[in-house]
Enzyme design. Structure first.
Site, PDB file in Angstrom:
ATOM      1  CB  SER A  36      -0.903   0.001   1.232  1.00  0.00           C
ATOM      2  OG  SER A  36      -1.657   1.197   1.269  1.00  0.00           O
ATOM      3  CG  ASP A  62       4.529   5.540  -4.658  1.00  0.00           C
ATOM      4  OD1 ASP A  62       4.351   5.114  -5.815  1.00  0.00           O
ATOM      5  OD2 ASP A  62       4.362   6.730  -4.352  1.00  0.00           O
ATOM      6  CG  ASN A  89      -4.194  -4.879  -8.025  1.00  0.00           C
ATOM      7  OD1 ASN A  89      -5.142  -5.123  -8.774  1.00  0.00           O
ATOM      8  ND2 ASN A  89      -4.294  -4.002  -7.018  1.00  0.00           N
ATOM      9  CB  SER A 142      -7.164  -2.982 -18.785  1.00  0.00           C
ATOM     10  OG  SER A 142      -8.434  -2.577 -19.257  1.00  0.00           O
ATOM     11  CE  LYS A 169      -3.854  -1.358 -16.446  1.00  0.00           C
ATOM     12  NZ  LYS A 169      -3.294  -1.922 -15.210  1.00  0.00           N
TER      13      LYS A 169
HETATM   14  N1  LIG Z   1     -12.036  -2.646 -12.039  1.00  0.00           N
HETATM   15  C1  LIG Z   1     -11.914  -3.234 -13.220  1.00  0.00           C
HETATM   16  O1  LIG Z   1     -12.832  -3.871 -13.751  1.00  0.00           O
HETATM   17  C2  LIG Z   1     -10.611  -3.187 -13.938  1.00  0.00           C
HETATM   18  C3  LIG Z   1     -10.621  -3.424 -15.321  1.00  0.00           C
HETATM   19  C4  LIG Z   1      -9.404  -3.465 -15.992  1.00  0.00           C
HETATM   20  C5  LIG Z   1      -8.241  -3.337 -15.292  1.00  0.00           C
HETATM   21  N2  LIG Z   1      -8.246  -3.072 -13.961  1.00  0.00           N
HETATM   22  C6  LIG Z   1      -6.963  -2.959 -13.264  1.00  0.00           C
HETATM   23  O2  LIG Z   1      -7.072  -3.569 -11.988  1.00  0.00           O
HETATM   24  C7  LIG Z   1      -6.103  -3.005 -11.105  1.00  0.00           C
HETATM   25  C8  LIG Z   1      -6.767  -2.655  -9.789  1.00  0.00           C
HETATM   26  O3  LIG Z   1      -7.715  -1.632 -10.022  1.00  0.00           O
HETATM   27  P1  LIG Z   1      -9.085  -1.485  -9.195  1.00  0.00           P
HETATM   28  O4  LIG Z   1     -10.179  -1.572 -10.178  1.00  0.00           O
HETATM   29  O5  LIG Z   1      -9.062  -2.382  -8.012  1.00  0.00           O
HETATM   30  O6  LIG Z   1      -8.988   0.070  -8.790  1.00  0.00           O
HETATM   31  P2  LIG Z   1      -8.870   0.795  -7.365  1.00  0.00           P
HETATM   32  O7  LIG Z   1      -9.896   0.311  -6.413  1.00  0.00           O
HETATM   33  O8  LIG Z   1      -8.830   2.252  -7.714  1.00  0.00           O
HETATM   34  O9  LIG Z   1      -7.440   0.327  -6.814  1.00  0.00           O
HETATM   35  C9  LIG Z   1      -6.251   0.811  -7.366  1.00  0.00           C
HETATM   36  C10 LIG Z   1      -5.139   0.455  -6.392  1.00  0.00           C
HETATM   37  O10 LIG Z   1      -3.889   0.853  -6.969  1.00  0.00           O
HETATM   38  C11 LIG Z   1      -3.198   1.597  -5.967  1.00  0.00           C
HETATM   39  N3  LIG Z   1      -2.198   2.497  -6.548  1.00  0.00           N
HETATM   40  C12 LIG Z   1      -2.369   3.496  -7.435  1.00  0.00           C
HETATM   41  N4  LIG Z   1      -1.185   4.102  -7.668  1.00  0.00           N
HETATM   42  C13 LIG Z   1      -0.266   3.468  -6.910  1.00  0.00           C
HETATM   43  C14 LIG Z   1       1.117   3.628  -6.698  1.00  0.00           C
HETATM   44  N5  LIG Z   1       1.821   4.577  -7.311  1.00  0.00           N
HETATM   45  N6  LIG Z   1       1.754   2.765  -5.861  1.00  0.00           N
HETATM   46  C15 LIG Z   1       1.064   1.791  -5.226  1.00  0.00           C
HETATM   47  N7  LIG Z   1      -0.246   1.612  -5.343  1.00  0.00           N
HETATM   48  C16 LIG Z   1      -0.900   2.452  -6.184  1.00  0.00           C
HETATM   49  C17 LIG Z   1      -4.300   2.345  -5.231  1.00  0.00           C
HETATM   50  O11 LIG Z   1      -3.813   2.869  -4.016  1.00  0.00           O
HETATM   51  P3  LIG Z   1      -4.511   4.138  -3.299  1.00  0.00           P
HETATM   52  O12 LIG Z   1      -5.687   3.608  -2.527  1.00  0.00           O
HETATM   53  O13 LIG Z   1      -3.416   4.659  -2.423  1.00  0.00           O
HETATM   54  O14 LIG Z   1      -4.937   5.108  -4.368  1.00  0.00           O
HETATM   55  C18 LIG Z   1      -5.277   1.195  -5.056  1.00  0.00           C
HETATM   56  O15 LIG Z   1      -4.867   0.356  -4.020  1.00  0.00           O
HETATM   57  C19 LIG Z   1      -5.512  -1.809 -11.855  1.00  0.00           C
HETATM   58  O16 LIG Z   1      -4.256  -2.152 -12.410  1.00  0.00           O
HETATM   59  C20 LIG Z   1      -6.520  -1.546 -12.958  1.00  0.00           C
HETATM   60  O17 LIG Z   1      -5.939  -0.900 -14.088  1.00  0.00           O
HETATM   61  C21 LIG Z   1      -9.423  -2.990 -13.278  1.00  0.00           C
END
Ligand SMILES: NC(=O)c1ccc[n+]([C@@H]2O[C@H](COP(=O)([O-])OP(=O)(O)OC[C@H]3O[C@@H](n4cnc5c(N)ncnc54)[C@H](OP(=O)(O)O)[C@@H]3O)[C@@H](O)[C@H]2O)c1
Length: 246
Positions: A36, A62, A89, A142, A169
């Protein structure tokens, strides 16, 4: 750490899909290194999983900082001399700027998290991964990074005009294939959290909870690749229904 316990480091494990993957793998009895970038949010998330009986170590991480990643390696090494699974992730959506208005600065910020982040973390953890018997790396990609998806006019992302997130991606996908080819002793695969055929994705903060899948459904592809056996694939791209086109 118990030598027989499977260990996993999940970047961005404090919420969304990363947190749900941590919860599910914790239920399997794995040791969870929960990354985190914000210590407070990380501690709160780790506390919830620990209260549910999981074995969790919160790792300040980070992915845009070499120093932070080096600190994460030091902390994980205090607990184990090997890492079985790495889940890259953490991801940033960017500001959905139209291609005509996108600047290199705008793209750079997204790439720092989505492209350089997984390289930074993977490179730093390679020695611990190589020390594992059957190491696996899961890249959370993605469907919008897929040429096949974006060139299909029936897919909503075909009409999404932006440069940063989708291309980050796509780059991550090729990076994964390159790692897979160069390092056959480690399985490198890409997961998208949605169902491409049904044009769905998972409801999280990243999409303002507009997704139609739950985080549990969204993590099926991630957990699936994290738990593949020694004969499992490397260099593939899957959603929760199976392999998808690049
Ligand atoms: N949701 C979907 O259906 C979907 C679809 C395609 C791809 N994805 C991919 O799935 C992954 C997770 O996304 P999510 O949907 O779960 O979104 P989310 O709830 O916004 O979670 C994103 C996570 O990434 C962390 N993060 C962002 N920048 C960071 C950094 N510089 N260093 C460390 N952690 C960082 C965030 O931390 P903070 O809480 O500190 O911001 C959070 O824990 C991503 O790679 C996203 O592109 C998701």
């Amino acid at each position: 750490m118990d030598a027989r316990t499977t260990s996993v480091l999940i970047t961005g494990g404090n919420k969304g899909l990363g947190f749900e993957a941590a919860r599910r793998l914790g239920e399997l009895g794995w040791t969870i290194f929960l990354g985190s970038r914000d210590e407070g949010r990380g501690r709160a998330a780790a506390g919830k999983l620990t209260a549910g009986g999981a074995n969790v170590v919160m790792v300040p991480l980070d992915v845009t900082s070499d120093e932070s990643v080096a600190g994460a390696v030091r902390l994980v090494k205090e607990h184990t001399d090997r890492l079985d699974v790495l889940i890259n992730n953490a991801g940033a959506p960017g500001n959905v700027v139209a291609p005509a208005d996108a600047t290199a600065d705008e793209i750079h910020a997204v790439y720092d998290t989505n492209v350089y982040g997984p390289i930074r973390v993977t490179h730093a953890f390679l020695p611990l991964l190589r020390a594992a018997e059957h190491p696996r790396v899961v890249m959370v990609s993605s469907a919008v990074g897929s040429f096949a998806v974006v060139m299909d006019p029936e897919q909503p992302s075909a009409k999404l005009h932006e440069l940063a997130y989708s291309t980050s991606k796509t780059a991550l996908n090729m990076i994964t294939v390159r790692y897979a080819k160069a390092l056959p002793e480690i399985k490198f695969n890409c997961a998208t959290p949605g169902e491409v055929a049904n044009r769905t994705y998972a409801a999280t903060d990243m999409n303002n909870h507009t997704g139609r899948l739950t985080v549990t459904e969204g993590t099926d592809s991630i957990v699936g690749l994290a738990t593949i056996g020694p004969d499992g694939p490397t260099g593939i791209f899957v959603d929760r229904l199976g392999p998808i086109a690049w």
